[in-house]
Design a protein around this motif. Structure first.
Motif, PDB file in Angstrom:
ATOM      1  N   LEU A 107       0.675  -1.472  -0.209  1.00 29.91           N
ATOM      2  CA  LEU A 107       0.038  -0.206   0.180  1.00 29.91           C
ATOM      3  C   LEU A 107       1.006   1.132   0.450  1.00 29.91           C
TER       4      LEU A 107
ATOM      5  N   VAL B 297      -1.556   6.901   4.694  1.00 28.89           N
ATOM      6  CA  VAL B 297      -2.604   6.250   4.616  1.00 28.89           C
ATOM      7  C   VAL B 297      -3.755   7.483   4.821  1.00 28.89           C
ATOM      8  N   LEU B 298      -3.610   8.289   5.465  1.00 32.85           N
ATOM      9  CA  LEU B 298      -4.757   9.216   5.438  1.00 32.85           C
ATOM     10  C   LEU B 298      -5.014  10.389   4.364  1.00 32.85           C
TER      11      LEU B 298
ATOM     12  N   MET C 268     -12.007   6.627   7.269  1.00 27.31           N
ATOM     13  CA  MET C 268     -11.811   5.667   6.903  1.00 27.31           C
ATOM     14  C   MET C 268     -12.830   5.145   6.264  1.00 27.31           C
TER      15      MET C 268
ATOM     16  N   ARG D 104     -12.523   4.214   2.829  1.00 25.68           N
ATOM     17  CA  ARG D 104     -11.618   3.433   2.743  1.00 25.68           C
ATOM     18  C   ARG D 104     -11.853   1.986   2.135  1.00 25.68           C
ATOM     19  N   GLU D 105     -10.994   0.997   1.801  1.00 24.00           N
ATOM     20  CA  GLU D 105     -11.083  -0.509   1.409  1.00 24.00           C
ATOM     21  C   GLU D 105     -10.362  -0.887   2.682  1.00 24.00           C
TER      22      GLU D 105
ATOM     23  N   GLU E 128      -6.640  -0.609   3.628  1.00 23.56           N
ATOM     24  CA  GLU E 128      -5.791   0.467   4.117  1.00 23.56           C
ATOM     25  C   GLU E 128      -6.771   0.749   5.533  1.00 23.56           C
TER      26      GLU E 128
END
Lengths: 349, 297
Positions: A267, A310-311, B98, B101-102, B105
């Motif tokens: 990711l 991630v954010l 979140m 999101r998937e 993630e």
């Protein structure tokens, strides 16, 4: 003039092979030159990047190309590592030496053993999708972990197996590093061929619309199973390289934390790209190796970095790069969802 | 290993107390997943944090009033309240981003939380294990000795299970929570503040885990790394029971706890392997769990 040809070369590379072309070239040259850096430490870190990168790329075969997430992928990494370690143990002389032929035989065994393991696990996993696929693979992974953990007479339990020395010239860090580089580069080429074959495109179709794939007469489960086995086999190769590199193996190689590592390497780097996980591995391993020198609170630092990524950077580092470069692509057509985005970034640059 | 009746009975009690611990920890996980569709890998790490918070409250109270086992009760209450706030804030500032999101993630994010929270623990409490030694005399049952504290755990677990069931089935907020699972938009259209409900549910999940951590502290030491073992057993429990089903989680905890306790008698090293064997079996047979809702794949 010279500058223009250079730019033309990179552009052609990008247009022919997508981001994989330039990224592999840059990474390839960089990895070839790493041993020139002073000291052994950069080489050790680079070897770790390559091995974990291969592991993450094998995971991404399931995630990025097939659209299923697995939390038990480390099991095949660990099984590969253990099969190599156990065979080297069995073949080595009483003083702990192992011959070249035996060494390569031990490395080779990891692939079929992991593939076989993946065949059994995958047979059950591919019947499910989504979170249930993820959890069943997690359950199998943990089952294998606890088996290795508790089968003391065979695997030495949580002590792990120590003293897995590669023979002769490969006991030198640099030589072992080049062995790792050759194997990982070879596997990357293979993975590139696989993901760009009709099989690879079938996988993408299953990812994007499973029902349509079924209507077209594709045996979806069989394709998914084949992919699962392939991913397991490549994870096994990575595992085989890991044991002699670390000189030891332990059950934690099979645990879910190790699987989680593959998830976030993919990711961070960009799961939509073949070399994305490798880039992710480079970022993570580099941070891991160098942050520890500055602070004892490296999990905190890495955690905050991951949180930020991630954010604010979904899609990974490579997708950011790809977005910048995509106006340079000569498309005969643009997919509908990609067109406005390409136009927008075209205006800004 | 003697297989007489009293040993088996004691194993049953220890299995049941273990089951209640697992239930208290898994209930929050299951609730959070059921309502918000967030698979919170950091749940057990929050549980661990709660354990340390309870420990601090307990040491503070005994520092004032002298050693007295019952002070664990106010310590648990205080820690539960604090952790409710921590859970609320966590949802409000991080988890909330979140929902769209998937899964991977979300996993990555909760993984980052694990790293961060464990280092916060390391910063605040160091790396030594912590444990509260309660001055409790073991009592005799058919010639074997067992700590009455096990019964405290078993009864507390059952009370919380009942309370949770009552909350979800019988109260207005419980009905709203259940309705939000089915249609977020509809509930929102009725003028109910969905974000607040979500923050509340997340906080409640963490608070139940905190209660569990306080109980746990009285019988076993906690330390960094324990959370990794716990979370994975929680997943086993939640999946066997069926995601989002509190009843399923309860039954699965009892199965896992009791099987674990008895398999220790038969094959001590492989007890956890047996649990995951059960999990694999359930997932192959009924992927949606024993009490989950069947869905098509």
């Amino acid at each position: 003039m010279n500058n223009a040809t250079k730019r033309g070369f990179w552009l052609r590379l990008y247009q022919t092979y997508g981001l994989t072309g330039p990224v592999s070239l840059v990474l390839g040259v960089a990895f070839l030159l790493v041993p020139l850096l002073p000291g052994e430490f950069p080489t050790i870190v680079a070897a770790e990047i390559l091995i974990l990168g291969l592991f993450a790329m094998s995971f991404n075969l399931i995630y990025g190309y097939m659209g299923q997430i697995t939390f038990g992928h480390a099991a095949f990494f660990g099984v590969g590592a253990y099969s190599t370690a156990l065979l080297m143990r069995a073949l080595q002389s009483p003083v702990g030496q192992v011959g070249y032929l035996d060494f390569f035989l031990s490395l080779l065994i990891a692939m079929p053993v992991s593939a076989l393991c993946a065949l059994v696990v995958g047979y059950f996993c591919v019947r499910l999708t989504g979170i249930y696929f993820a959890l069943l693979s997690l359950a199998f992974g943990e089952l294998l972990y606890y088996l290795v953990f508790s089968w003391y007479s065979f695997t030495k339990g949580d002590d792990g197996i120590q003293g897995i020395m590669p023979p002769g010239i490969f006991s030198e860090v640099v030589n072992y590093y080049y062995l790792v580089l050759i194997v990982v580069a070879g596997c990357t080429v293979l993975l590139w061929r696989i993901t760009n074959s009709p099989f690879g495109y079938t996988l993408r179709m299953i990812r994007d619309n499973q029902r349509r794939a079924v209507f077209l007469g594709i045996n979806v489960r069989l394709v998914m199973l084949a992919n699962f086995v392939l991913a397991g086999a490549f994870a096994g190769v990575a595992g085989a390289l890991w044991g002699p590199f670390q000189r030891s193996v332990s059950p934690f190689l099979l645990g879910w934390v190790q699987s989680g590592m593959a998830v976030f390497m993919s990711l961070i780097g960009g799961a939509g790209f073949l070399t994305g996980p490798l880039v992710g591995s480079a970022i993570y391993t580099f941070l891991n190796a160098y942050i520890t020198q500055f602070t004892v609170y490296w999990p905190l630092t890495i955690g905050l970095i991951i949180l930020f990524l991630v954010l604010y950077l979904p899609g990974g580092v490579l997708s950011l790069l790809d977005k910048r470069l995509s106006p340079l692509k000569h498309h005969d057509y643009l997919p509908e969802d990609a067109a406005p985005e390409a136009a927008r970034s075209g205006e800004s640059s | 290993m003697p297989f007489d009746a009293s040993a088996l009975l004691i194993q049953l009690f220890s299995g049941l107390s273990r089951a209640m611990m697992l239930f208290l920890l898994s209930a929050g996980l299951s609730l959070i997943f059921g309502v918000m569709n967030i698979l919170n890998f950091a749940h057990a790490t929050l549980w661990l944090l709660a354990g340390y918070v309870t420990y601090s409250f307990y040491s503070f109270l005994t520092g004032i009033a002298g050693p007295f086992g019952l002070l664990l009760v106010p310590a648990i209450v205080a820690a539960t309240a604090v952790m409710f706030g921590v859970g609320w804030m966590l949802e409000r500032f991080i988890i909330r981003r979140m929902y769209q999101r998937e899964l991977p993630e979300q996993v990555l994010l909760t993984f980052a939380l694990i790293l961060i929270i464990s280092d916060v623990i390391k910063l605040g409490w160091g790396v030594e294990n912590r444990r509260i030694f309660l001055p409790i005399e073991p009592m005799e049952i058919m010639g074997s000795y067992v700590s009455p504290y096990l019964f405290v755990i078993i009864i507390s677990g059952m009370v919380v299970a009942g309370g949770l069931w009552w909350f979800l089935q019988r109260t207005r907020y419980g009905r709203i929570v259940r309705a939000a699972v089915f249609s977020r938009e509809m509930v929102s259209a009725l003028g109910i503040n969905i974000p607040n409900i979500y923050a509340g549910v997340f906080g409640m999940g963490v608070a139940i885990a905190a209660f569990c951590a306080g109980l746990f502290l009285g019988i076993m030491p906690i330390g960094l790394g324990v959370d990794m073992d716990m979370i994975i057993q929680c997943f086993a429990v939640v999946v066997i029971g069926g995601f989002g089903s509190i009843l399923g989680t309860f039954v699965a905890s009892i199965i896992v706890g009791v099987v674990y306790a008895f398999s220790i008698l038969v094959w001590p090293d492989g007890s956890l392997a047996i649990i995951f064997l059960i999990l694999v079996g359930v997932l192959i047979w009924r992927p949606w769990g024993l009490f989950g809702t069947e869905m098509r794949f």
